[in-house]
Design a protein around this motif. Structure first.
Motif, PDB file in Angstrom:
ATOM      1  N   PHE A 129       0.837  -1.193   0.000  1.00 23.56           N
ATOM      2  CA  PHE A 129       0.000   0.000   0.000  1.00 23.56           C
ATOM      3  C   PHE A 129       0.874   1.246   0.000  1.00 23.56           C
ATOM      4  N   TYR A 130       0.550   2.202  -0.892  1.00 25.05           N
ATOM      5  CA  TYR A 130       1.309   3.449  -0.992  1.00 25.05           C
ATOM      6  C   TYR A 130       0.373   4.614  -0.653  1.00 25.05           C
ATOM      7  N   PRO A 131       0.491   5.189   0.533  1.00 23.34           N
ATOM      8  CA  PRO A 131      -0.472   6.198   0.986  1.00 23.34           C
ATOM      9  C   PRO A 131      -0.291   7.582   0.388  1.00 23.34           C
ATOM     10  N   MET A 132       0.927   7.946  -0.028  1.00 24.39           N
ATOM     11  CA  MET A 132       1.190   9.331  -0.401  1.00 24.39           C
ATOM     12  C   MET A 132       0.325   9.781  -1.580  1.00 24.39           C
ATOM     13  N   GLY A 133       0.117   8.893  -2.534  1.00 29.68           N
ATOM     14  CA  GLY A 133      -0.696   9.277  -3.685  1.00 29.68           C
ATOM     15  C   GLY A 133      -2.116   9.641  -3.299  1.00 29.68           C
ATOM     16  N   TRP A 134      -2.677   8.951  -2.301  1.00 31.01           N
ATOM     17  CA  TRP A 134      -4.027   9.257  -1.844  1.00 31.01           C
ATOM     18  C   TRP A 134      -4.078  10.615  -1.154  1.00 31.01           C
ATOM     19  N   ILE A 135      -3.034  10.930  -0.390  1.00 30.22           N
ATOM     20  CA  ILE A 135      -2.981  12.239   0.264  1.00 30.22           C
ATOM     21  C   ILE A 135      -2.874  13.346  -0.777  1.00 30.22           C
ATOM     22  N   ASP A 136      -2.012  13.141  -1.756  1.00 28.90           N
ATOM     23  CA  ASP A 136      -1.825  14.156  -2.794  1.00 28.90           C
ATOM     24  C   ASP A 136      -3.114  14.413  -3.575  1.00 28.90           C
ATOM     25  N   ARG A 137      -3.822  13.329  -3.900  1.00 24.43           N
ATOM     26  CA  ARG A 137      -5.070  13.506  -4.662  1.00 24.43           C
ATOM     27  C   ARG A 137      -6.127  14.224  -3.830  1.00 24.43           C
ATOM     28  N   ALA A 138      -6.146  13.978  -2.533  1.00 25.86           N
ATOM     29  CA  ALA A 138      -7.155  14.615  -1.678  1.00 25.86           C
ATOM     30  C   ALA A 138      -7.007  16.128  -1.640  1.00 25.86           C
ATOM     31  N   VAL A 139      -5.767  16.616  -1.708  1.00 30.07           N
ATOM     32  CA  VAL A 139      -5.530  18.063  -1.604  1.00 30.07           C
ATOM     33  C   VAL A 139      -5.180  18.697  -2.949  1.00 30.07           C
ATOM     34  N   LEU A 250      -7.870   1.106   6.879  1.00 35.20           N
ATOM     35  CA  LEU A 250      -9.233   1.625   6.976  1.00 35.20           C
ATOM     36  C   LEU A 250      -9.237   2.977   7.667  1.00 35.20           C
ATOM     37  N   HIS A 251      -8.529   3.105   8.773  1.00 37.56           N
ATOM     38  CA  HIS A 251      -8.516   4.373   9.506  1.00 37.56           C
ATOM     39  C   HIS A 251      -7.792   5.465   8.722  1.00 37.56           C
ATOM     40  N   PHE A 252      -6.788   5.082   7.937  1.00 32.68           N
ATOM     41  CA  PHE A 252      -6.141   6.056   7.051  1.00 32.68           C
ATOM     42  C   PHE A 252      -7.172   6.608   6.065  1.00 32.68           C
ATOM     43  N   PHE A 253      -7.959   5.724   5.460  1.00 30.58           N
ATOM     44  CA  PHE A 253      -8.934   6.182   4.475  1.00 30.58           C
ATOM     45  C   PHE A 253     -10.085   6.952   5.112  1.00 30.58           C
ATOM     46  N   ILE A 254     -10.414   6.663   6.362  1.00 29.73           N
ATOM     47  CA  ILE A 254     -11.418   7.478   7.047  1.00 29.73           C
ATOM     48  C   ILE A 254     -10.917   8.914   7.144  1.00 29.73           C
ATOM     49  N   GLY A 255      -9.645   9.084   7.491  1.00 27.30           N
ATOM     50  CA  GLY A 255      -9.060  10.423   7.523  1.00 27.30           C
ATOM     51  C   GLY A 255      -9.063  11.086   6.164  1.00 27.30           C
ATOM     52  N   GLU A 256      -8.764  10.304   5.126  1.00 31.83           N
ATOM     53  CA  GLU A 256      -8.763  10.855   3.763  1.00 31.83           C
ATOM     54  C   GLU A 256     -10.156  11.329   3.375  1.00 31.83           C
ATOM     55  N   GLN A 257     -11.187  10.542   3.735  1.00 25.69           N
ATOM     56  CA  GLN A 257     -12.558  10.926   3.416  1.00 25.69           C
ATOM     57  C   GLN A 257     -13.009  12.150   4.224  1.00 25.69           C
ATOM     58  N   LEU A 258     -12.604  12.229   5.483  1.00 25.44           N
ATOM     59  CA  LEU A 258     -12.918  13.411   6.285  1.00 25.44           C
ATOM     60  C   LEU A 258     -12.239  14.650   5.710  1.00 25.44           C
ATOM     61  N   LEU A 259     -11.008  14.493   5.251  1.00 24.94           N
ATOM     62  CA  LEU A 259     -10.294  15.617   4.642  1.00 24.94           C
ATOM     63  C   LEU A 259     -11.019  16.096   3.391  1.00 24.94           C
ATOM     64  N   ARG A 260     -11.454  15.181   2.553  1.00 24.67           N
ATOM     65  CA  ARG A 260     -12.171  15.563   1.340  1.00 24.67           C
ATOM     66  C   ARG A 260     -13.472  16.290   1.678  1.00 24.67           C
ATOM     67  N   ARG A 261     -14.197  15.800   2.683  1.00 20.60           N
ATOM     68  CA  ARG A 261     -15.434  16.463   3.079  1.00 20.60           C
ATOM     69  C   ARG A 261     -15.162  17.867   3.601  1.00 20.60           C
ATOM     70  N   ARG A 262     -14.096  18.011   4.383  1.00 24.84           N
ATOM     71  CA  ARG A 262     -13.783  19.344   4.914  1.00 24.84           C
ATOM     72  C   ARG A 262     -13.389  20.293   3.799  1.00 24.84           C
ATOM     73  N   LEU A 263     -12.650  19.837   2.824  1.00 19.58           N
ATOM     74  CA  LEU A 263     -12.260  20.692   1.708  1.00 19.58           C
ATOM     75  C   LEU A 263     -13.455  21.039   0.828  1.00 19.58           C
ATOM     76  N   ASP A 264     -14.442  20.148   0.752  1.00 16.43           N
ATOM     77  CA  ASP A 264     -15.650  20.446  -0.017  1.00 16.43           C
ATOM     78  C   ASP A 264     -16.429  21.617   0.585  1.00 16.43           C
TER      79      ASP A 264
END
Length: 288
Positions: A129-139, A250-264
């Motif tokens: 699993f490579y997390p950095m790409g998911w963080i970059d896409r979120a922001v 799973l908890h990493f992706f929960i944070g990613e989804q919360l970040l996307r919602r906050r940016l929306d």
């Protein structure tokens, strides 16, 4: 499925929704109830072709009639059109909104899990699993120096988790990236997934996180863990046979989804429920 010139048996009834270059209409197709999706813009033909392909592929692999997607009736990508059978049933979101008893809530979560497993039949295990790409896409498209305070803290918490999730094995499958109760129609013990759009190879746990964040945000709960309903997480993970080893991703992706919602939300104040979810998440993944 037929394609080509517009068929004479296609009769428009009324408009349903219009957003993001996509309009949806109720219609009749050769006398049967149908739904038309009409795509607009430069990518209309590609989006229509991908949607038709995804419906056909899902129908082939979802052999249990209790878990399905709408039947593809006709497609004309050159016109940006896809026609599918109109489904009956109650949106799972409405069933959750009715504040069901715990046993019924757990039944619905079990049905959602079974539909997801049927939809991504043939999933496999990816070794790293490579997390950095998911963080970059979120922001993506946002100035990191100007993020709202909650978003900046979430971004920091996700980066702090990278060392703990990088390289972990994870389940992946052909998924649609929008697994939420709004898109599941329920009739008794049967579930039909709608609005599946295209299909992408995605981590199964990201779909789970999307579902749990949506559900906690829309139907607030008292006992939260890592930003989402503790009981819902336990029930859904058990139904998916996702054990403790799955929780870090799973908890990493929960944070990613919360970040996307906050940016929306943008520059607007953070909605109270979302702020509570974010605070609870950050309490579990606080950064120095």
């Amino acid at each position: 499925m037929a394609s080509g010139a517009l068929p004479g048996g296609l009769v428009l009834e009324r408009g349903l929704t219009a957003r993001r270059g996509q309009s949806v209409f109720a219609a009749r197709f050769d006398g049967a109830a149908a739904i038309i999706k009409s795509y607009a813009g430069e990518s209309a033909s590609t989006r229509a072709a991908n949607a038709a392909k995804a419906l056909s592929a899902a129908a082939e692999r979802m052999t249990n009639p209790a878990f399905s997607v709408p039947s593809l009736l006709w497609a004309a990508p050159e016109h940006g059109l896809v026609v599918m059978a109109r489904q009956s049933g109650t949106p799972m979101s409405a069933l959750f909104a009715a504040e069901p008893a715990l046993s019924e809530r757990n039944r619905l979560l079990g049905l959602a899990a079974e539909w997801l497993l049927a939809f991504c039949e043939g999933q496999d295990t990816a070794p790293h699993f490579y997390p950095m790409g998911w963080i970059d896409r979120a922001v993506k498209g946002h100035d990191l120096a100007a993020l709202p305070a909650e978003a900046a803290r979430l971004h920091g918490a996700l980066r702090a988790q990278m060392a703990h999730v990088r390289g972990l094995a994870f389940q992946r499958g052909g998924l649609h990236g929008d697994f939420v109760p709004d898109n599941l129609l329920v009739q008794g013990e049967t579930v039909c997934g709608i609005d599946i759009q295209g299909s992408f190879t995605l981590p199964l746990l990201r779909e789970v996180a999307t579902f749990l964040v949506w559900l906690t945000f829309k139907t607030p709960q008292g006992a939260l863990v890592c930003g989402i309903g503790q009981q819902d997480e336990a029930t859904l993970c058990a139904a998916l046979d996702a054990g403790p080893e799955a929780r870090p991703i799973l908890h990493f992706f929960i944070g990613e989804q919360l970040l996307r919602r906050r940016l929306d939300v943008g520059a607007s104040p953070c909605p109270t429920v979302l702020a509570i979810m974010i605070d609870n998440y950050l309490a579990a993944f606080a950064t120095p």
